[in-house]
Design a protein around this motif. Structure first.
Motif, short mmCIF file in Angstrom:
data_model
loop_
_atom_site.label_atom_id
_atom_site.label_comp_id
_atom_site.label_asym_id
_atom_site.label_seq_id
_atom_site.Cartn_x
_atom_site.Cartn_y
_atom_site.Cartn_z
N MET A 95 4.69 -5.53 7.84
CA MET A 95 4.40 -4.21 7.29
C MET A 95 2.90 -3.96 7.21
SD MET A 95 7.27 -3.92 4.26
CE MET A 95 6.66 -2.33 3.69
N ALA A 96 2.11 -5.03 7.01
CA ALA A 96 0.67 -4.87 6.88
C ALA A 96 -0.05 -4.85 8.22
CB ALA A 96 0.11 -6.00 6.01
N VAL A 97 0.47 -5.58 9.20
CA VAL A 97 -0.29 -5.79 10.44
C VAL A 97 0.45 -5.26 11.68
CG1 VAL A 97 -1.32 -7.55 11.93
CG2 VAL A 97 -1.39 -7.82 9.45
N ILE A 98 1.75 -5.51 11.80
CA ILE A 98 2.47 -5.20 13.04
C ILE A 98 2.94 -3.74 13.08
CG2 ILE A 98 4.40 -5.85 14.51
CD1 ILE A 98 2.31 -8.03 14.21
N VAL A 99 3.50 -3.25 11.98
CA VAL A 99 4.16 -1.95 11.97
C VAL A 99 3.22 -0.75 11.91
CG1 VAL A 99 5.66 -0.49 10.52
CG2 VAL A 99 6.35 -2.82 11.09
N PRO A 100 2.03 -0.82 11.27
CA PRO A 100 1.24 0.39 11.08
C PRO A 100 0.96 1.21 12.34
CG PRO A 100 0.35 -1.34 9.70
CD PRO A 100 1.43 -1.97 10.54
N PHE A 101 0.80 0.57 13.49
CA PHE A 101 0.51 1.36 14.70
C PHE A 101 1.68 2.25 15.06
CE2 PHE A 101 -0.01 2.09 19.28
CZ PHE A 101 -1.29 2.62 19.27
N ALA A 119 -9.18 5.13 10.30
CA ALA A 119 -8.99 5.97 9.12
C ALA A 119 -7.54 5.90 8.63
CB ALA A 119 -9.37 7.41 9.45
N PHE A 120 -6.61 5.85 9.58
CA PHE A 120 -5.20 5.74 9.19
C PHE A 120 -4.95 4.44 8.44
CE2 PHE A 120 -1.00 3.99 10.00
CZ PHE A 120 -0.18 5.03 9.59
N LEU A 121 -5.49 3.33 8.92
CA LEU A 121 -5.26 2.04 8.27
C LEU A 121 -5.79 2.03 6.84
CD1 LEU A 121 -5.97 -0.64 11.04
CD2 LEU A 121 -3.77 -0.04 10.00
N LEU A 122 -6.97 2.63 6.62
CA LEU A 122 -7.51 2.68 5.26
C LEU A 122 -6.59 3.47 4.35
CD1 LEU A 122 -11.30 3.27 6.01
CD2 LEU A 122 -10.22 1.18 5.15
N ARG A 123 -6.06 4.56 4.85
CA ARG A 123 -5.15 5.39 4.06
C ARG A 123 -3.81 4.67 3.85
NH1 ARG A 123 -4.00 11.66 5.81
NH2 ARG A 123 -2.64 12.28 4.04
N TYR A 124 -3.35 3.99 4.89
CA TYR A 124 -2.08 3.27 4.82
C TYR A 124 -2.17 2.14 3.79
CZ TYR A 124 2.06 0.74 6.61
OH TYR A 124 3.27 0.12 6.74
N ALA A 125 -3.32 1.48 3.73
CA ALA A 125 -3.49 0.35 2.81
C ALA A 125 -3.40 0.78 1.35
CB ALA A 125 -4.84 -0.34 3.06
N THR A 126 -3.68 2.05 1.07
CA THR A 126 -3.59 2.55 -0.29
C THR A 126 -2.29 3.31 -0.55
OG1 THR A 126 -4.77 4.59 0.31
CG2 THR A 126 -6.10 2.72 -0.44
N GLY A 127 -1.38 3.32 0.43
CA GLY A 127 -0.08 3.96 0.24
C GLY A 127 -0.06 5.45 0.40
N PHE A 140 7.49 6.84 1.05
CA PHE A 140 7.19 5.64 0.25
C PHE A 140 5.74 5.20 0.41
CE2 PHE A 140 11.73 5.57 1.17
CZ PHE A 140 12.26 5.34 -0.08
N GLY A 141 4.99 5.86 1.29
CA GLY A 141 3.60 5.52 1.51
C GLY A 141 3.39 4.52 2.63
N VAL A 142 4.27 3.51 2.72
CA VAL A 142 4.25 2.52 3.79
C VAL A 142 5.66 2.41 4.36
CG1 VAL A 142 2.34 1.22 2.78
CG2 VAL A 142 4.69 0.62 2.19
N THR A 143 5.82 1.67 5.44
CA THR A 143 7.13 1.59 6.08
C THR A 143 7.36 0.20 6.65
OG1 THR A 143 8.54 2.58 7.79
CG2 THR A 143 6.20 2.38 8.30
#
Length: 399
Positions: A95-101, A119-127, A140-143
């Motif tokens: 969820m932290a490394v593989i899925v965000p792309f 920019a997306f990763l920074l936003r994703y890290a904060t939900g 849910f903020g993340v997936t």
């Protein structure tokens, strides 16, 4: 004692089907997925439905089988601790490394965010927060996207481990023996009845969500099949019966699939038609699984040269494959290669990238636990193998 090569092979092939299915999801018309091809084809819906009705059910049944093998020689807490480590660590890493792309490309493609992965990763890290429908799970903020199987499997494993005192009681053992003792028409029909009961009682109220929380119907179906796998284990009589039924089960599955596809021609808004369709799907699901298990036992129970590699590679391939597919699409789509060349290249790139990345994972000690593997490169040799007693004279009849 002989290793159950057919179960190892079915596990690898089942996850291979998951990869094929996700490649096809890019091209099947009118089905939601993260990205969709301009060459989407409606004809793909029929084979995709035929596969979709049992593909993950087979995975959960095999997962129940695997838990039965791993359980041997371990206490309940030790088993739960080891399975939690092997399931939840790859989930968190994925969820932290593989899925965000995957989430990023979907949000860019539907216009929810501007391009810019950093920019997306920074936003994703904060939900987040994210615009409504930015990507699957954005509420849910993340997936976890395709990794939903891991929390579901952890939940079913935890429930079964907690229920072990009941399942191993005298009443629980009688129930297991009753299931493992099914033969002939009873084996073709009776295991489908609980699945039909879930469709009658839960399916109308709990449509699939894959969010773990509101998935009552899928939980009932998947846990039932998970329990079936744990029950049958290496019961010699059950597997011999499944092998004898491989032709009747296959014939029944094909007939039921034909009926199912025919019923889809009726107006979908008719509630009675939808309910009958669901019950036919349940019967097709079970006969299809029985046919796969029976044929697999007859044709796959041998020491294939590729099995040692597949046993260790299937988990990293599962974790990696959908992001690899999305990256390949992101690169191939602008080339406009057409509906023939592009899918072939997409499959080839997915296979080659998963193979290369998994080779790195298997040889890197600190990466191995992040992809569900034991720490040492040779640790797979220490796992409790799936074993089966030496054949008795009765087994020759099913060969």
């Amino acid at each position: 004692m002989n290793r159950r090569h057919d179960i190892d092979a079915l596990r690898a092939l089942a996850f291979g089907l998951v990869i094929v299915y996700h490649v096809a999801m890019y091209y099947v018309a009118d089905w939601h997925w993260h990205l969709k091809s301009p060459h989407a084809a409606e004809w793909l819906q029929m084979p995709m439905r035929a596969l979709n009705l049992w593909r993950m059910d087979l995975v959960f049944l095999i997962s129940g089988l695997a838990l039965g093998f791993l359980q041997r020689g371990q206490g309940r807490l030790a088993l739960l601790r080891s399975r939690s480590w092997r399931l939840l660590l790859p989930l968190a890493f994925g969820m932290a490394v593989i899925v965000p792309f995957q989430a990023y490309t979907q949000a860019v493609a539907n216009g929810s965010i501007a391009p810019g992965f950093g920019a997306f990763l920074l936003r994703y890290a904060t939900g987040g927060p994210w615009p409504t429908g930015a990507f699957d799970g954005s509420d849910f903020g993340v997936t976890w996207n395709h990794l939903w199987y891991l929390p579901y499997l952890w939940l079913y494993t935890s429930v079964l481990v907690l229920l072990l005192p009941v399942l191993q009681s005298a009443a629980g053992q009688r129930l297991r023996r009753a299931f493992a003792g099914l033969r002939g028409a009873a084996l073709l029909v009776l295991p489908a009845l609980p699945l039909m009961a879930w469709s009658l009682t839960l399916w109308p109220h709990f449509p699939p969500t894959l969010d773990l929380i509101g998935d009552g119907w899928l939980h009932a179906v998947y846990f039932t099949l998970f329990l079936y796998g744990w029950w049958i284990g290496t019961d010699e009589g059950w597997w011999a019966a499944a092998a004898r039924l491989r032709w009747p089960a296959l014939s029944a599955a094909l007939v039921l699939l034909t009926v199912y596809l025919g019923l889809r021609a009726f107006p979908p808004e008719l509630a009675a038609t939808r309910q009958v369709l669901r019950l036919v799907a349940d019967a097709y699901l079970w006969t299809g699984l029985l046919a796969i298990l029976g044929w697999g036992h007859v044709k796959l129970n041998r020491p294939w040269r590729w099995l040692p590699w597949a046993r260790e590679s299937v988990y990293p391939w599962y974790v990696l494959h959908q992001t690899v597919i999305i990256v390949a699409i992101w690169w191939l789509a602008p080339l406009q290669l057409g509906p023939a060349v592009e899918p072939v290249l997409l499959v080839l790139l997915t296979v080659l990238a998963c193979w290369a990345l998994t080779a790195i994972v298997r040889r890197t000690a600190w990466l191995r636990p992040l992809f569900g593997l034991a720490r040492g490169p040779d640790a797979a040799k220490l796992r409790p193998p799936a074993r089966f007693p030496h054949p008795s004279p009765d087994r020759r009849a099913c060969r």
